[in-house]
Design a protein around this motif. Sequence first.
Motif, short mmCIF file in Angstrom:
data_model
loop_
_atom_site.label_atom_id
_atom_site.label_comp_id
_atom_site.label_asym_id
_atom_site.label_seq_id
_atom_site.Cartn_x
_atom_site.Cartn_y
_atom_site.Cartn_z
N THR A 40 0.68 -0.77 -0.01
CA THR A 40 -0.25 0.14 0.05
C THR A 40 0.84 1.14 -0.27
O THR A 40 0.42 2.43 0.23
CB THR A 40 -0.99 0.24 1.27
OG1 THR A 40 -0.32 -0.01 2.73
CG2 THR A 40 -1.60 -1.17 0.93
N GLY A 41 2.02 1.14 -0.13
CA GLY A 41 3.41 2.29 0.00
C GLY A 41 3.91 2.37 -1.55
O GLY A 41 2.95 2.24 -2.33
N PRO A 42 4.44 3.36 -1.76
CA PRO A 42 4.20 4.59 -3.48
C PRO A 42 5.44 3.26 -3.78
O PRO A 42 5.17 3.86 -4.90
CB PRO A 42 5.44 5.57 -2.54
CG PRO A 42 5.98 5.07 -1.55
CD PRO A 42 4.86 4.65 -0.91
N HIS A 43 5.81 1.72 -3.26
CA HIS A 43 5.95 0.79 -4.71
C HIS A 43 5.28 -0.35 -4.66
O HIS A 43 5.85 -0.81 -4.95
CB HIS A 43 7.28 0.73 -4.05
CG HIS A 43 8.59 1.97 -4.11
ND1 HIS A 43 9.26 2.65 -5.56
CD2 HIS A 43 9.07 2.43 -3.35
CE1 HIS A 43 10.23 3.16 -5.06
NE2 HIS A 43 9.76 3.63 -3.80
N GLY A 44 4.20 -0.57 -4.09
CA GLY A 44 3.02 -1.23 -3.90
C GLY A 44 3.01 -1.83 -4.95
O GLY A 44 3.09 -3.14 -5.53
N GLY A 45 2.62 -0.88 -6.80
CA GLY A 45 2.82 -1.57 -7.83
C GLY A 45 3.70 -2.60 -8.61
O GLY A 45 3.60 -3.81 -8.62
N ASP A 46 5.32 -2.21 -7.71
CA ASP A 46 6.40 -3.46 -7.78
C ASP A 46 6.68 -3.80 -7.16
O ASP A 46 6.95 -5.24 -7.91
CB ASP A 46 7.80 -2.17 -7.75
CG ASP A 46 8.12 -0.61 -8.31
OD1 ASP A 46 8.25 -0.86 -9.49
OD2 ASP A 46 8.30 0.18 -8.00
N VAL A 47 6.28 -3.96 -5.67
CA VAL A 47 5.94 -4.90 -5.55
C VAL A 47 5.05 -6.03 -5.83
O VAL A 47 5.55 -7.57 -5.84
CB VAL A 47 5.26 -5.07 -3.87
CG1 VAL A 47 5.32 -5.83 -3.22
CG2 VAL A 47 6.45 -3.86 -3.01
N ALA A 48 3.46 -5.97 -6.20
CA ALA A 48 2.62 -6.58 -6.79
C ALA A 48 3.29 -6.84 -7.91
O ALA A 48 2.97 -8.25 -8.01
CB ALA A 48 1.20 -5.97 -7.12
N ARG A 49 4.10 -7.18 -9.20
CA ARG A 49 4.13 -6.86 -10.13
C ARG A 49 5.21 -8.12 -9.99
O ARG A 49 5.07 -9.80 -10.79
CB ARG A 49 4.74 -5.71 -10.87
CG ARG A 49 4.93 -6.15 -12.47
CD ARG A 49 5.92 -5.15 -12.58
NE ARG A 49 5.39 -3.95 -12.45
CZ ARG A 49 5.16 -2.39 -12.50
NH1 ARG A 49 6.82 -2.80 -11.91
NH2 ARG A 49 4.80 -1.64 -12.52
N MET A 50 5.85 -8.06 -8.94
CA MET A 50 6.76 -9.63 -8.52
C MET A 50 5.89 -10.13 -8.03
O MET A 50 6.30 -11.51 -8.44
CB MET A 50 8.01 -9.16 -7.75
CG MET A 50 8.89 -8.10 -8.45
SD MET A 50 10.44 -7.70 -7.52
CE MET A 50 9.65 -6.69 -5.90
N THR A 51 4.59 -10.69 -7.85
CA THR A 51 3.97 -11.49 -7.07
C THR A 51 3.06 -12.05 -8.02
O THR A 51 2.50 -13.22 -7.52
CB THR A 51 3.62 -11.30 -6.14
OG1 THR A 51 2.65 -10.26 -5.39
CG2 THR A 51 5.00 -11.15 -5.25
N LEU A 52 2.29 -11.08 -8.72
CA LEU A 52 1.24 -11.57 -10.00
C LEU A 52 1.53 -12.82 -10.64
O LEU A 52 2.26 -12.93 -11.83
CB LEU A 52 0.33 -10.23 -10.11
CG LEU A 52 -0.53 -9.50 -9.20
CD1 LEU A 52 -0.60 -8.15 -10.35
CD2 LEU A 52 -0.99 -10.05 -8.28
N ALA A 53 1.08 -14.22 -10.33
CA ALA A 53 1.31 -15.36 -11.13
C ALA A 53 1.59 -14.52 -12.79
O ALA A 53 1.95 -15.07 -13.04
CB ALA A 53 0.23 -16.36 -10.95
N ASN A 54 0.65 -14.07 -13.29
CA ASN A 54 1.13 -14.04 -14.51
C ASN A 54 1.53 -13.06 -15.52
O ASN A 54 1.00 -12.24 -16.61
CB ASN A 54 -0.65 -14.56 -15.63
CG ASN A 54 -1.11 -14.56 -16.34
OD1 ASN A 54 0.27 -14.94 -17.51
ND2 ASN A 54 -1.81 -14.02 -17.65
N SER A 55 1.90 -11.90 -14.52
CA SER A 55 2.56 -10.32 -14.56
C SER A 55 3.78 -10.90 -15.68
O SER A 55 4.22 -11.81 -15.55
CB SER A 55 2.71 -9.79 -13.64
OG SER A 55 4.24 -10.39 -12.73
N PRO A 56 3.62 -9.41 -16.33
CA PRO A 56 5.36 -9.69 -17.48
C PRO A 56 6.72 -10.27 -16.46
O PRO A 56 7.04 -11.07 -16.83
CB PRO A 56 5.39 -8.93 -17.68
CG PRO A 56 3.96 -8.32 -18.34
CD PRO A 56 3.24 -8.41 -16.89
N SER A 57 6.07 -9.60 -14.81
CA SER A 57 7.76 -10.03 -14.32
C SER A 57 7.53 -11.18 -14.22
O SER A 57 9.20 -11.97 -13.09
CB SER A 57 7.25 -8.80 -13.09
OG SER A 57 7.75 -7.42 -13.35
#
Length: 309
Positions: free
Chosen positions: A170-187
């Motif tokens: 929920t912080g300023p880098h929340g998108g970066d953190v989420a991107r690394m964990t979402l099952a079907n994300s490019p990351s």
Amino acid sequence: MDQLAEALLRYTERQSGESPFVTAIGGMAIMRSDHPKPPAHMLSRPALCIVAQGAKWGTFGDHRLEYRAGQALVIGVETPSVGRVFEASPGEPCLVLAFELDLAIVRSVAEGLEAPPRASGQAGRGVFVTDFQGPLADCALRLVRLLDTPEAIATLYPVIMREICYWLLTGPHGGDVARMTLANSPSQRVIDALHSLRRRFSQPVRTRDLAAIAGMSPSAFHRQFKALTAMTPLQYQKQLRLLEARRLMVSGAVNVEAASFQVGYESPSQFSREYARMFGTPPKRDAKQMQVALWEDRAPAGADLVAVQ
């Protein structure tokens, strides 16, 4: 000195032996440096490295990040790196709290949020620096204080870790953190290919094969791999090979020539050139220096002698 630095200082003054200090909490260590340290090569794993006092820098590929008191290095992907304490003194030692980042817990917390952070359709950074103040600093302080009541660790540590993940998401880098964990994300798809590369680091690897694992074109995969790790797949593989060769030689298991072949090199002379370029010293001399440092309990803080698997 703030509360976290005071707590870490008290903890380290009670310990015997040398930093880093392994704690009763699995995957959590406390590091203290009374003087600046020389650069140390390592294989960084998903983790949070919180600086309570002093300052460090880490280099990942061609990207260098500085982080100091009140900041944390967030590592979301396994990657070779170089780290150094550059601000420390006996009067104000560099104090660092580091613990493994369980991406499964991050994913679980993200899935439970009413408004999960939005991640773009591009692979983002796998390593970044964030402020570690307010609620996050309070969580870190409670982790250190938890070491005084080891019987409570099994119950309270998972709760505090979920809270840390909440504030990161929920912080300023929340998108970066989420991107690394979402099952079907490019990351995440790039990370799947990266894990395949890690398992086969001693074998010839073609970018198009890795791209197929990620479900991307070779050009898109190459671009997003570098965005995530700050290096190309071939640079990543080379550093894995050299780190593993160093471990093998320092352990005394093999000589220079055998190490070069075992990690995938066809030419020992090429291996020696690339080893010296990475570590600054020819392999035989470097391995001997590392062995002496280990015997004298002076191994460079963070030097990675763990097998690359």
